[in-house]
Design a protein around this motif. Structure first.
Motif, PDB file in Angstrom:
ATOM      1  N   UNK A  40      43.312  34.663  32.762  1.00  0.00           N
ATOM      2  CA  UNK A  40      43.746  35.323  33.995  1.00  0.00           C
ATOM      3  C   UNK A  40      44.914  34.591  34.662  1.00  0.00           C
ATOM      4  N   UNK A  41      45.170  33.361  34.227  1.00  0.00           N
ATOM      5  CA  UNK A  41      46.257  32.581  34.839  1.00  0.00           C
ATOM      6  C   UNK A  41      47.588  32.700  34.099  1.00  0.00           C
ATOM      7  N   UNK A  42      47.530  33.337  32.921  1.00  0.00           N
ATOM      8  CA  UNK A  42      48.720  33.323  32.069  1.00  0.00           C
ATOM      9  C   UNK A  42      49.931  34.013  32.707  1.00  0.00           C
ATOM     10  N   UNK A  43      49.767  35.223  33.194  1.00  0.00           N
ATOM     11  CA  UNK A  43      50.884  35.912  33.850  1.00  0.00           C
ATOM     12  C   UNK A  43      50.356  36.705  35.034  1.00  0.00           C
ATOM     13  N   UNK A  44      50.084  36.014  36.172  1.00  0.00           N
ATOM     14  CA  UNK A  44      49.503  36.717  37.311  1.00  0.00           C
ATOM     15  C   UNK A  44      50.473  37.742  37.917  1.00  0.00           C
ATOM     16  N   UNK A  45      50.123  38.996  37.836  1.00  0.00           N
ATOM     17  CA  UNK A  45      50.904  40.059  38.470  1.00  0.00           C
ATOM     18  C   UNK A  45      49.956  41.188  38.868  1.00  0.00           C
ATOM     19  N   UNK A  47      49.487  44.167  37.671  1.00  0.00           N
ATOM     20  CA  UNK A  47      48.783  44.828  36.570  1.00  0.00           C
ATOM     21  C   UNK A  47      47.607  43.983  36.078  1.00  0.00           C
ATOM     22  N   UNK A  48      47.832  42.681  36.086  1.00  0.00           N
ATOM     23  CA  UNK A  48      46.763  41.769  35.664  1.00  0.00           C
ATOM     24  C   UNK A  48      45.587  41.855  36.642  1.00  0.00           C
ATOM     25  N   UNK A  49      45.924  41.945  37.939  1.00  0.00           N
ATOM     26  CA  UNK A  49      44.873  42.055  38.963  1.00  0.00           C
ATOM     27  C   UNK A  49      44.106  43.366  38.816  1.00  0.00           C
ATOM     28  N   UNK A  50      44.887  44.444  38.509  1.00  0.00           N
ATOM     29  CA  UNK A  50      44.236  45.747  38.311  1.00  0.00           C
ATOM     30  C   UNK A  50      43.329  45.698  37.081  1.00  0.00           C
ATOM     31  N   UNK A  51      43.825  45.064  36.050  1.00  0.00           N
ATOM     32  CA  UNK A  51      43.057  44.936  34.818  1.00  0.00           C
ATOM     33  C   UNK A  51      41.766  44.144  35.076  1.00  0.00           C
TER      34      UNK A  51
END
Lengths: 279, 236
Positions: A40-45, A47-51
């Motif tokens: 979860x820390x690799x590319x926080x954005x 879309x990642x939060x939605x995922x």
């Protein structure tokens, strides 16, 4: 014969709950891995939060599916085995109706218990890994601290001070209440299905009606029973709830739950043996 | 068990459905041992209702059923082998599973005999029951029933849904596998197909046994086959 019935029921009941529990286990391992690999820390954005939100939602659904699956299997298997064409097989076996009922009840209770344990382990596992990951300490150290905390919690003076009864007695009561609640839930479903059979038409509809009707009656009954004590609990005061009252409350709870379970068991047994009408 | 006593005694048996529909009306009947008895009657005459009450699947509204002198219960179910008119096999099971199931619960069940019959009928033991046709399931049910050494076989319409070739096989299976100390109660509409094997006949009308006599006596008394006499009695 009871042992044979239990074995047969266990075999027939197991498939669907096992599948849902395997799914939950897989989901749990995947989620734990994502925390351990710092996915979860690799590319926080956004879309990642939605995922992440969707994954948590799916996990909650998975937990609900395990619980729902066991309840559904309990109801469907009971109805299908006894009140559809399969009833011709079950009710012509050289066994007592009470044995048929007991085998079904114990297997369903055991699966319900297993499902609760699986759900708790899953949540606990994910929570531990997530907490270790968020607090930036290693998983081994986290477990050490957690178990230290756990041990301290049971040694704490406040627990002994707040309970006017021995702590061990309280936990025994808690365990007994939990076991009786398991049986209550299952026998409640069975009772509703059996009562539904008394309807001339729409027997499944009758069972659903009984389910909500009896729930309403039990709720009123519980309100009446607990009303005198609710004030004392609301404004928690150890002077008001002394040892005698605590024991009275505990005893009453067990008595009522045990009485309801026994009553429902005998009602089911009576309806299945004296009112059976396989048409 | 007293073998001088009949296997089934029915006294004043009554069944009323939904408080109004009289299916069996004050029936009195005795089913002796070692006989093949045809339970014959038109649709709705009460044959299946009577059979279900003997098997404990329906609770009588009045009267009583005694099997070996006892009401239906685990002991009576251990000596009755019942073939219902519908398919009751759990779809999720395999043929070999249901055979194991029967062997576990019925002390008089012969696994060897069951597998032998499966082989003759070319039914694979590993087949899932849900993949089989209705006719094949009926044959499996008959195999299960006839693989027992029961005191009473109750067969409700055993040849109704099968082709004539299978019908012959079923009758042969029944005759070949039953112990001559046992009784068979056979309910059917297709009297001509089974008449040759019947020792006794029971005619049922409006929930009452209107006649119970040896098949040969019926033929001699009326100068015609039981089938022809049945058609005369129950002519619409």
């Amino acid at each position: 014969m009871l042992k044979k019935l239990f074995k047969q029921e266990w075999k027939s009941f197991s498939l669907a709950p096992t599948i849902t529990m395997i799914l939950l286990a897989v989901f749990t391992v995947i989620l734990m891995t994502t925390f351990m690999t710092e996915f979860w820390d690799q590319s926080p954005n956004i879309f990642m939060e939605m995922f992440a939100g969707l994954v948590i939602l799916a996990y909650i659904f998975c937990i609900a599916a395990v619980s729902f699956c066991v309840t559904l299997c309990t109801a469907v298997r009971f109805y299908k085995n006894f009140f559809t064409d399969e009833g011709y097989l079950m009710f012509t076996l050289p066994v007592k109706t009470s044995d048929l009922l007991l085998s079904k009840t114990f297997v369903a209770a055991l699966w319900r218990f297993i499902s609760i344990i699986c759900i708790c382990l899953s949540i606990f596992g994910i929570a531990c890994v997530a907490a270790a990951y968020l607090s930036d300490i290693g998983i081994v150290q986290f477990f050490q601290e957690f178990f230290d905390l756990f041990r301290t919690a049971f040694d704490m003076e406040w627990l002994r001070d707040s309970l006017p009864i021995p702590v061990s007695l309280f936990f025994i009561w808690l365990a007994l209440t939990g076991i009786l609640s398991l049986f209550f839930d299952i026998l409640y479903i069975y009772t509703c299905i059996c009562l539904g059979q008394l309807f001339k038409k729409h027997k499944i509809g009758g069972a659903i009606l009984c389910y909500f009707g009896l729930r309403f009656i039990f709720r009123i009954f519980r309100q009446i029973l607990t009303a005198p004590l609710s004030n004392a609990f609301l404004y928690y005061d150890t002077d008001k709830i002394g040892t005698g009252n605590w024991i009275l409350i505990m005893f009453t709870t067990l008595l009522v739950l045990g009485g309801l379970c026994t009553g429902m068991y005998y009602l089911c047994n009576y309806l299945m043996s004296r009112k059976l009408n396989l048409e | 068990m007293d073998i001088s006593k009949p296997i089934v005694e029915i006294q004043g048996l009554t069944k009323i459905y939904n408080g109004s529909k009289l299916a069996v009306n004050q029936m009195n009947l005795i089913i002796p041992r070692g006989r093949i008895i045809g339970l014959l009657g038109p649709n709705g005459s009460g044959k299946t209702t009577l059979i279900k009450m003997i098997n404990g699947l329906l609770v009588p509204s009045g009267g009583k059923v005694l099997i070996n002198g006892e009401p239906p219960g685990p002991s009576s179910k251990a000596v009755i082998s019942y073939l219902p008119e519908r398919t009751y096999l759990p779809a999720g099971m395999k043929v070999k599973d249901i055979i194991t199931f029967f062997a576990q619960f019925y002390a008089d069940f012969s696994i060897e005999r069951a597998y032998n019959m499966l082989q003759i009928l070319a039914i694979p033991p590993a087949a899932q029951l849900k993949t089989l046709s209705k006719g094949t399931k009926e044959k499996i049910q008959l195999i299960l029933v006839m693989s027992r050494q029961a005191q009473l076989y109750i067969l409700d319409e055993p040849i109704a849904g099968v082709d004539p070739a299978a019908r012959d096989y079923i009758l042969h299976t029944i005759m070949a596998n039953y112990d001559h100390q046992s009784s068979i109660l056979l309910s059917t509409h297709l009297i001509s197909d089974i008449e040759s094997i019947l020792d006794e006949v029971i005619f049922i009308r409006y929930g009452q046994a209107i006649m119970h006599a040896p098949a040969e006596a019926v033929r001699r008394a009326h100068g015609k086959s039981v089938d022809a006499y049945f058609r005369e009695v129950f002519a619409c």
